[in-house]
Design an enzyme around this catalytic site. Structure first.
Site, PDB file in Angstrom:
ATOM      1  N   SER A  94      36.725 -21.387 -56.208  1.00 26.28           N
ATOM      2  CA  SER A  94      37.076 -21.240 -57.846  1.00 26.28           C
ATOM      3  C   SER A  94      37.977 -20.599 -58.729  1.00 26.28           C
ATOM      4  O   SER A  94      38.253 -20.510 -59.613  1.00 26.28           O
ATOM      5  CB  SER A  94      35.797 -22.091 -58.463  1.00 26.28           C
ATOM      6  OG  SER A  94      35.502 -23.043 -57.102  1.00 26.28           O
ATOM      7  N   LYS A 258      35.418 -16.976 -64.660  1.00 23.52           N
ATOM      8  CA  LYS A 258      34.837 -17.623 -63.847  1.00 23.52           C
ATOM      9  C   LYS A 258      34.317 -17.327 -63.038  1.00 23.52           C
ATOM     10  O   LYS A 258      35.162 -15.269 -61.557  1.00 23.52           O
ATOM     11  CB  LYS A 258      36.665 -17.792 -63.710  1.00 23.52           C
ATOM     12  CG  LYS A 258      36.719 -19.595 -62.532  1.00 23.52           C
ATOM     13  CD  LYS A 258      35.848 -20.480 -63.406  1.00 23.52           C
ATOM     14  CE  LYS A 258      35.753 -21.597 -62.223  1.00 23.52           C
ATOM     15  NZ  LYS A 258      34.661 -21.270 -61.995  1.00 23.52           N
ATOM     16  N   THR A 259      33.548 -18.331 -61.637  1.00 27.82           N
ATOM     17  CA  THR A 259      33.267 -17.337 -60.865  1.00 27.82           C
ATOM     18  C   THR A 259      33.681 -18.738 -59.502  1.00 27.82           C
ATOM     19  O   THR A 259      33.974 -19.700 -60.206  1.00 27.82           O
ATOM     20  CB  THR A 259      31.571 -18.251 -60.814  1.00 27.82           C
ATOM     21  OG1 THR A 259      31.699 -19.860 -61.419  1.00 27.82           O
ATOM     22  CG2 THR A 259      31.063 -18.037 -61.820  1.00 27.82           C
ATOM     23  N   GLY A 260      32.917 -18.280 -58.447  1.00 28.68           N
ATOM     24  CA  GLY A 260      33.647 -19.362 -57.247  1.00 28.68           C
ATOM     25  C   GLY A 260      32.467 -18.884 -55.746  1.00 28.68           C
ATOM     26  O   GLY A 260      31.630 -18.150 -55.992  1.00 28.68           O
TER      27      GLY A 260
END
Length: 311
Positions: A94, A258-260
């Site tokens: 992501s 932002k994470t993923g």
């Protein structure tokens, strides 16, 4: 592109000029990631001793967790960065979502009607991990809502609809390349892009590239001032990074990130960190394993943050 593109290209040379070419093997990968950290006035660390400690502790963390870790950390205004496996490929997951939003703001940012006009979608468009859009009735969301849901809550359907507005995953590859990030590619849609099969180059990036992109987009106005302003607004209120980078930080700080996450235990977190008395720090931590049954280990990202940023 305008002069922002030229500035970003210079930034890429600055960010990548210190690590050298990667060689084969795990030991070689760690040794070639020779760090040259920011000045003590920015980082508050003693260079030689702290670099050695960080490399040693990251190697130990990899061994104890059986997770491969990639790190790029650079303070704004510094030519030198700390890099660990920073030119290796990792699944992007992501982390593409802020890039998609930035591209869309660059293209349509001042069209207020566009950003407030609902875009319809169907039940067939809904995919897993879409907690925001799954609750909408009727099935429609404005580009503003899509960007907010995709970045703050990592809503996968919102991410797909942003990609649809841009023309598909290849738009991310092209936009990243236009900013100098030539090792970043997006090939598939959510949720298939999170498959993370070892050796598959699809939907991958490097810590170097994400550091370049996030620095350029958030700090350097590479997609325009409005895009950087909106990204900060969305990413500063990220709701998914509590157990990752944020768990490794001690207040006071502000973090736009932002994470993923994906299969094979992939856990990512990346963004820009502001702390009192220090230059903004772009911090990228990407992880992966070779085990299909691996669970996502958020603590690895939190501990890598403690190692690099300090306890």
């Amino acid at each position: 592109m305008t002069s922002s593109h030229e500035s970003t290209s210079l930034s890429r040379r600055s960010l990548l000029a210190f690590g050298g070419a990667a060689t084969a093997g795990i030991a070689a990968a760690t040794l070639t990631a020779t760090p040259a950290w920011a000045t003590p006035s920015n980082a508050g660390i003693d260079r030689p001793k702290d670099q050695g400690r960080m490399l040693r502790e990251l190697r130990e963390l990899e061994q104890s967790s059986s997770v491969r870790i990639g790190v790029h950390a650079v303070a704004r205004g510094e030519r030198r960065a700390f890099r660990y496996r920073a030119d290796e490929r990792f699944p992007m997951c992501s982390l593409f979502k802020p890039i998609a939003a930035a591209a869309l703001v660059q293209e349509r940012g001042y069209d207020d009607e566009y950003w407030s006009t609902p875009i319809p979608f169907t039940e067939d468009d809904l995919v897993q991990d879409s907690l925001v859009l799954a609750e909408l009735d009727p099935r429609q969301a404005s580009p503003e809502q899509l960007a907010d849901a995709a970045i703050r809550f990592s809503d996968n359907t919102a991410g797909n609809l942003l990609l649809r507005e841009l023309g598909g995953p290849s738009a991310i590859t092209a936009f990243a390349a236009s900013l100098g990030a030539t090792d970043t590619r997006l090939d598939r849609w959510e949720p298939e892009l999170n498959d993370a099969v070892p050796g598959d180059l699809r939907d991958t990036t490097t810590p170097d590239d994400i550091a370049l992109l996030y620095s350029a987009l958030i700090l350097e106005d590479a997609a325009g001032v409005l895009a950087s302003s909106r990204l900060r607004e969305w990413m500063l209120r990220c709701q998914t990074s509590g157990p990752r980078i944020r768990a490794g930080l001690t207040p006071p700080y502000e973090l736009a990130d932002k994470t993923g996450g994906g299969s094979y235990g992939v856990v990512n977190d990346a963004g820009v960190l502001w702390r009192p008395g220090a230059a903004p720090l772009t911090l990228v931590i990407l992880t992966r394993t070779d085990r299909p049954d691996a669970v996502r280990n958020n603590e690895v990202v939190a501990e890598a943050t403690r190692i690099v940023v300090g306890r």
